[in-house]
Motif scaffolding. Sequence first.
Motif, PDB file in Angstrom:
ATOM      1  N   ILE A   1      52.436  63.559   1.554  1.00  0.00           N
ATOM      2  CA  ILE A   1      50.739  63.704   1.588  1.00  0.00           C
ATOM      3  C   ILE A   1      50.006  62.756   1.854  1.00  0.00           C
ATOM      4  O   ILE A   1      50.457  61.580   1.430  1.00  0.00           O
ATOM      5  N   VAL A   2      49.055  62.892   2.919  1.00  0.00           N
ATOM      6  CA  VAL A   2      48.499  61.729   3.337  1.00  0.00           C
ATOM      7  C   VAL A   2      47.149  61.966   2.910  1.00  0.00           C
ATOM      8  O   VAL A   2      46.170  62.910   2.896  1.00  0.00           O
ATOM      9  N   ASP A   3      46.501  60.642   2.268  1.00  0.00           N
ATOM     10  CA  ASP A   3      45.148  60.679   1.711  1.00  0.00           C
ATOM     11  C   ASP A   3      44.249  59.695   2.539  1.00  0.00           C
ATOM     12  O   ASP A   3      44.626  58.540   2.519  1.00  0.00           O
ATOM     13  N   MET A   4      43.512  60.099   3.333  1.00  0.00           N
ATOM     14  CA  MET A   4      42.739  59.369   4.342  1.00  0.00           C
ATOM     15  C   MET A   4      41.389  58.994   3.662  1.00  0.00           C
ATOM     16  O   MET A   4      40.685  59.479   3.227  1.00  0.00           O
ATOM     17  N   GLY A   5      41.305  57.528   3.743  1.00  0.00           N
ATOM     18  CA  GLY A   5      40.067  56.940   3.235  1.00  0.00           C
ATOM     19  C   GLY A   5      39.903  57.240   1.774  1.00  0.00           C
ATOM     20  O   GLY A   5      39.131  57.544   1.173  1.00  0.00           O
ATOM     21  N   CYS A   6      41.202  56.557   0.999  1.00  0.00           N
ATOM     22  CA  CYS A   6      41.310  56.808  -0.329  1.00  0.00           C
ATOM     23  C   CYS A   6      40.528  55.978  -1.248  1.00  0.00           C
ATOM     24  O   CYS A   6      40.427  56.472  -2.567  1.00  0.00           O
ATOM     25  N   GLY A   7      39.829  55.051  -0.755  1.00  0.00           N
ATOM     26  CA  GLY A   7      39.257  54.210  -1.683  1.00  0.00           C
ATOM     27  C   GLY A   7      40.038  53.753  -2.925  1.00  0.00           C
ATOM     28  O   GLY A   7      41.050  53.328  -2.718  1.00  0.00           O
TER      29      GLY A   7
ATOM     30  N   TYR B   1      45.395  55.751   2.849  1.00  0.00           N
ATOM     31  CA  TYR B   1      44.879  54.891   4.043  1.00  0.00           C
ATOM     32  C   TYR B   1      43.610  54.707   3.803  1.00  0.00           C
ATOM     33  O   TYR B   1      42.864  55.392   3.359  1.00  0.00           O
ATOM     34  N   ASP B   2      43.409  53.131   4.011  1.00  0.00           N
ATOM     35  CA  ASP B   2      41.998  52.805   3.778  1.00  0.00           C
ATOM     36  C   ASP B   2      41.923  51.471   4.771  1.00  0.00           C
ATOM     37  O   ASP B   2      42.809  51.043   4.869  1.00  0.00           O
ATOM     38  N   LEU B   3      40.763  51.418   5.390  1.00  0.00           N
ATOM     39  CA  LEU B   3      40.530  50.471   6.514  1.00  0.00           C
ATOM     40  C   LEU B   3      40.111  48.823   5.722  1.00  0.00           C
ATOM     41  O   LEU B   3      40.096  47.859   6.322  1.00  0.00           O
ATOM     42  N   LYS B   4      39.805  49.065   4.096  1.00  0.00           N
ATOM     43  CA  LYS B   4      39.548  47.789   3.577  1.00  0.00           C
ATOM     44  C   LYS B   4      40.699  47.059   3.053  1.00  0.00           C
ATOM     45  O   LYS B   4      41.356  47.898   2.061  1.00  0.00           O
ATOM     46  N   LYS B   5      41.047  45.991   3.520  1.00  0.00           N
ATOM     47  CA  LYS B   5      42.470  45.465   2.949  1.00  0.00           C
ATOM     48  C   LYS B   5      42.290  44.928   1.393  1.00  0.00           C
ATOM     49  O   LYS B   5      43.382  45.233   0.960  1.00  0.00           O
TER      50      LYS B   5
ATOM     51  N   ASP C   1      35.975  65.220  10.683  1.00  0.00           N
ATOM     52  CA  ASP C   1      36.609  65.835  11.841  1.00  0.00           C
ATOM     53  C   ASP C   1      37.930  65.206  12.356  1.00  0.00           C
ATOM     54  O   ASP C   1      38.766  65.955  12.587  1.00  0.00           O
ATOM     55  N   TYR C   2      38.009  63.731  12.318  1.00  0.00           N
ATOM     56  CA  TYR C   2      39.127  63.188  12.637  1.00  0.00           C
ATOM     57  C   TYR C   2      40.441  63.377  11.663  1.00  0.00           C
ATOM     58  O   TYR C   2      41.543  64.038  12.239  1.00  0.00           O
ATOM     59  N   ALA C   3      40.168  63.680  10.524  1.00  0.00           N
ATOM     60  CA  ALA C   3      41.103  64.131   9.517  1.00  0.00           C
ATOM     61  C   ALA C   3      41.385  65.382   9.552  1.00  0.00           C
ATOM     62  O   ALA C   3      42.725  65.573   9.708  1.00  0.00           O
ATOM     63  N   ILE C   4      40.730  66.241   9.750  1.00  0.00           N
ATOM     64  CA  ILE C   4      41.075  67.810  10.083  1.00  0.00           C
ATOM     65  C   ILE C   4      41.865  67.684  11.505  1.00  0.00           C
ATOM     66  O   ILE C   4      42.848  68.507  11.325  1.00  0.00           O
TER      67      ILE C   4
END
Length: 387
Positions: A183-189, A214-218, A267-270
């Motif tokens: 399972i992928v969680d995008m922008g998980c915070g 996945y999150d872009l905040k290291k 939209d990109y996640a979908i």
Amino acid sequence: MLNKDELVSQLGNIVDVDTIQGVTVSNPIKKNTELGTKIKIVPVLVKNKKSFQFSKYVGEKVFHNNCDLNNFFNVLVEEMETNFKQCEIVANKRLTILMNKKKQFTLTGVKENLSVNAKAVSHNKAKQYILPDGQYVDWMYKLGLMDKNGVVLAHRQKKFRQINKFLEMLRDVEKHIPENSTIVDMGCGKSYLTFATYYYFNVIKNKNVKIDGYDLKKDVVEYCNSLSEKFGFDNLKFYCKDIAEIDNDDNKISMIITLHACDTATDYAIYHGIRWNCNVIINVPCCQHELFHQMKNSAFPMITEHGILKERFAAMLTDSIRSRILNLVGYKSEIMEFIEIENTPKNLMIHSIKNNKPIDNDKKHELDEIIEQYGISPTLYNLIFKQ
């Protein structure tokens, strides 16, 4: 009258240890001593293993220790022998244990607990799918949602209900998530629901599902990885990476989740969920600006001349288009109300399950007409139909 060994044997025959909801040991022989004034006992999960937590009240302090299921009745009776005359057990049976001055025991008030028996008839489904207030869960305690007795903190009740609501939604799609899938969680915070997802599939359902957040905040990724390690969630990892770089070559990704992804991130996640051929795509959109700035005010002037109405209408139109596109590419897509995660009014969920139905050309034509009518160029439409 029963001696210690006889009592332990009797309890083992009468009480199903797996159904124990709570135990209270009270009425101390010696008052106001370091031996304690009472003991509260509740079932807990520690590193994914069920046990019982003893909370002994000594003056103004509470001392905790855990006991495994196999040794529970022995430890319970030993605690009574030390300083307590009475014990109340709530399980498949409700009963009271009394101890006299000679440390002989009597069982009284033994009767069926109909509420527990009713759950047993339904195979305990409610208990499996809903996290009850009063049952200690290690990761929820460490995230500050409950105390050491499993009682949900007053100011975290809303978050607790949100997690349970999400678990109910996972229950509805669980049959579409194979064992050993990803399972992928995008922008998980900060990942309250990512941890809840892991707990549901790997602890409650025992499916050995791998979850990648996945999150872009290291700093967020590092923090979540440290928590995952602390909780003993071996199949839960977090990455500081764009999901556009991920492929599903081994066909292991079965679901993608995005919760409050801003604007076109949904939209990109979908799109990636469709690209990966996911069985389930779950999105809770947020901050939908794209169509607001594209819409022709002349298309529907009674609405678009009012900024706040135009904003709301644009958000509704955005999600309607997303859902229609998902239907067109082989998903049963529904829009439903979802309790917000961070006190936000953005509480609609796009809930999509793969059904592989062929494209409906009439519905595609209807979508094309709407896009032309409003003069818009939705990101998801372009990603799916114009590449």
